[in-house]
Scaffold this motif. Structure first.
Motif, PDB file in Angstrom:
ATOM      1  N   SER B  58       5.517 -16.195   1.110  1.00  0.00           N
ATOM      2  CA  SER B  58       4.375 -17.097   1.305  1.00  0.00           C
ATOM      3  C   SER B  58       4.227 -17.466   2.790  1.00  0.00           C
ATOM      4  O   SER B  58       3.126 -17.444   3.341  1.00  0.00           O
ATOM      5  N   VAL B  59       5.359 -17.788   3.425  1.00  0.00           N
ATOM      6  CA  VAL B  59       5.331 -18.119   4.862  1.00  0.00           C
ATOM      7  C   VAL B  59       4.816 -16.916   5.659  1.00  0.00           C
ATOM      8  O   VAL B  59       3.957 -17.043   6.544  1.00  0.00           O
ATOM      9  N   GLN B  62       1.022 -16.370   5.082  1.00  0.00           N
ATOM     10  CA  GLN B  62       0.222 -17.411   5.772  1.00  0.00           C
ATOM     11  C   GLN B  62       0.181 -17.144   7.286  1.00  0.00           C
ATOM     12  O   GLN B  62      -0.880 -17.206   7.920  1.00  0.00           O
ATOM     13  N   ALA B  63       1.365 -16.833   7.851  1.00  0.00           N
ATOM     14  CA  ALA B  63       1.444 -16.596   9.298  1.00  0.00           C
ATOM     15  C   ALA B  63       0.656 -15.349   9.688  1.00  0.00           C
ATOM     16  O   ALA B  63      -0.062 -15.328  10.693  1.00  0.00           O
ATOM     17  N   ALA B  65      -1.870 -14.014   8.069  1.00  0.00           N
ATOM     18  CA  ALA B  65      -3.312 -14.274   7.920  1.00  0.00           C
ATOM     19  C   ALA B  65      -3.827 -15.038   9.139  1.00  0.00           C
ATOM     20  O   ALA B  65      -4.884 -14.698   9.699  1.00  0.00           O
ATOM     21  N   ALA B  66      -3.061 -16.051   9.567  1.00  0.00           N
ATOM     22  CA  ALA B  66      -3.469 -16.835  10.734  1.00  0.00           C
ATOM     23  C   ALA B  66      -3.471 -15.962  11.993  1.00  0.00           C
ATOM     24  O   ALA B  66      -4.392 -16.038  12.830  1.00  0.00           O
ATOM     25  N   GLU B 117       8.218 -25.713   6.254  1.00  0.00           N
ATOM     26  CA  GLU B 117       7.355 -24.542   6.036  1.00  0.00           C
ATOM     27  C   GLU B 117       6.233 -24.471   7.072  1.00  0.00           C
ATOM     28  O   GLU B 117       5.886 -23.395   7.551  1.00  0.00           O
ATOM     29  N   ARG B 118       5.707 -25.630   7.432  1.00  0.00           N
ATOM     30  CA  ARG B 118       4.635 -25.662   8.439  1.00  0.00           C
ATOM     31  C   ARG B 118       5.158 -25.096   9.768  1.00  0.00           C
ATOM     32  O   ARG B 118       4.500 -24.293  10.417  1.00  0.00           O
ATOM     33  N   VAL B 121       5.629 -21.331   9.523  1.00  0.00           N
ATOM     34  CA  VAL B 121       4.352 -20.581   9.636  1.00  0.00           C
ATOM     35  C   VAL B 121       3.938 -20.487  11.111  1.00  0.00           C
ATOM     36  O   VAL B 121       3.531 -19.427  11.589  1.00  0.00           O
ATOM     37  N   TRP B 125       3.705 -17.158  13.186  1.00  0.00           N
ATOM     38  CA  TRP B 125       2.402 -16.832  13.804  1.00  0.00           C
ATOM     39  C   TRP B 125       2.588 -16.465  15.271  1.00  0.00           C
ATOM     40  O   TRP B 125       1.961 -15.519  15.768  1.00  0.00           O
TER      41      TRP B 125
END
Lengths: 238, 250
Positions: B58-59, B62-63, B65-66, B117-118, B121, B125
């Motif tokens: 998931s991490v 998300q990273a 995609a960003a 988690e934030r 990510v 990223w």
């Protein structure tokens, strides 16, 4: 059809490419620009197409024209089918004339290959697709920048024949840039020989188009035109 | 078929050799556990491993995609304005050349105290962004000059130019960069979790640290196996996508 009057052009920081260059192109006429590399032939095409802006001079059109450009490289979009490539001008204008696209593909002998991709075509077929894209725009003026230079001799002869056939079927003028004096003499109503941004002479081959290709290429008119062009290219403007 | 069969056979041979070696020489399991022990450790705690793998994945997603969104956006900005490129490109290079392990503690302090988690990510990223930006920029600059002239001749709108010419031209570059950045995003996420150490982290890296602290080497290997599996999944997923999307190009 249009007149180029006293065009002058230099690339940024470079030397003068064209200096008060003038030509007239009539309707339904093939005019070739012939000359050594760097003499300004391709620059003239791009100025006429509006892709470059002249420093001085003007281009006067007798009426609004529909332009199409054929490059030395086929310049097809590798991610698009032959049909999508040929319909590009219409797509960009917001109205695709499917009949014109289909007829253009038929005219260049690519009927039935609409769904092929450029990677699935031979070199000659790619060039035909490129010509079809130009024809699909229903041009009144075809600008051709050494379109057959990258092809082998046999293919080049075939493409010359194709262009003359298309010309007989459709009404359009063509401004044709080439390095080949044989090609220029065979295809053109007028050959303009260029040197250092200026026209140093004009030859009108005047071939009899009712004759076959071989007869035309061995006719006295063709041989005379080649001699005249050769002399002009050698610097003898007399 | 050969391209699948050969590595699978090589992997199977390695496992057999490993199993036989460890059994034959009676290698202590805290030095090198047998593949069968690693497999057992994996099966015994399958729900826990699954949730940790999902957390890591998931991490990474998300990273990635960003990074994709921002990389494409910045590359587009660079292609439209040389000034914008000249101003910001050096900062992008700084992001790339500064070791992520050195930035991670700062990011964790700034945004990760209450939500690891934030921070994960953001760190993932940071490492995934540059390859996408660099490749996409190169892709946008590789547009066929003749096609560009043709689009100008037919007075294409900026949107048509992007949709019909720039995007398809840059797509192979973007897909190539995603194969690289996918792996980097996974590494970034794992590094962040290693730096965080504990707290709210629930991913595979934390499971590996935890197992290491308890000298449960077979669990460490199980975590590594899953991380490699995720890395392979991402890489070959994008390779497959590349093959599908670029199948008509020479």
């Amino acid at each position: 059809m249009f007149s180029v009057r006293n065009l002058s052009f230099a690339y940024d920081g470079g030397s003068q490419i064209l200096d008060r260059f003038s030509i007239d192109v009539n309707s339904n006429e093939i005019v070739s620009l012939l000359g050594p590399s760097g003499c300004g032939k391709s620059t003239v095409l791009r100025l006429v197409a509006g892709l470059l802006q002249a420093e001085e001079g003007e281009i006067v059109w007798s009426e609004p024209q529909e332009l199409a450009f054929v490059f030395q490289d086929h310049a097809l979009m590798p991610w698009a089918s032959v049909e999508k490539n040929a319909s590009l001008p219409g797509r960009l204008k917001g109205q695709i004339d499917e009949k014109a696209v289909f007829e253009a593909l038929e005219a260049v002998g690519l009927g039935g290959l609409e769904n092929r991709y450029p990677s699935e075509l031979s070199g000659g077929q790619r060039m035909r697709a490129s010509v079809a894209r130009a024809l699909a725009a229903s041009p009144t003026l075809l600008l051709m920048d050494e379109p057959f230079a990258a092809l082998d001799e046999i293919l080049r002869f075939q493409m010359n024949e194709l262009l003359l056939t298309l010309k007989a079927q459709r009404e359009f003028s063509a401004l044709f840039v080439t390095h080949s004096l044989f090609e220029a003499a065979y295809l053109s109503d007028r050959v303009l020989v260029m040197q250092d941004g200026l026209i140093c002479g004009t030859v009108e081959p005047g071939l009899d188009r009712t004759l076959g290709a071989e007869q035309q290429r061995t006719s006295p008119a063709y041989l005379t035109a080649i001699q005249s062009i050769s002399r002009l290219m050698a610097g003898d403007s007399a | 078929m050969k391209r699948i069969l050969l590595p699978v056979m090589a992997f199977a041979t390695l496992m057999v050799f490993w199993q036989v070696y460890v059994t034959f020489y009676d290698v202590p399991k805290f030095i090198l556990p047998a593949p069968s022990a690693i497999w057992s450790a994996l099966i015994a705690d399958l729900p826990l491993w699954t949730s940790s793998a999902v957390s890591t994945l998931s991490v990474t997603i998300q990273a990635l995609a960003a990074a994709t969104f921002s990389g494409v956006l910045f590359a587009l900005g660079f292609s439209l304005s040389r000034t914008f490129e000249a101003t910001l490109y050096p900062f992008a290079v700084v992001l790339q050349v500064t070791p992520v392990i050195a930035i991670a503690p700062l990011v964790l302090i700034w945004v990760g105290i209450d939500n690891v988690e934030r921070a994960q990510v953001i760190i993932a990223w940071l490492v995934a962004f540059f390859p996408i930006l660099a490749n996409m920029s190169a892709g946008l600059k590789s547009v066929d000059a003749n096609l560009l002239e043709l689009f100008t001749l037919y007075r294409a709108t900026p949107l048509q130019r992007f949709r019909l010419l720039l995007w398809p031209t840059a797509l192979p570059y973007l897909l190539a960069s995603l194969k690289i950045s996918g792996g980097l995003a996974l590494i970034g996420g794992v590094v962040a979790e290693f730096v965080a150490g504990s707290g709210t982290a629930t991913g595979l890296a934390w499971r590996i640290i935890e197992a290491g602290n308890r000298l449960q080497i077979e669990k460490m290997f199980a975590g590594l196996l899953l991380l490699s599996g995720i890395g392979l999944l991402i890489f070959y997923g994008f390779a497959l996508l590349e093959r599908l999307l670029l199948r008509h190009r020479a």
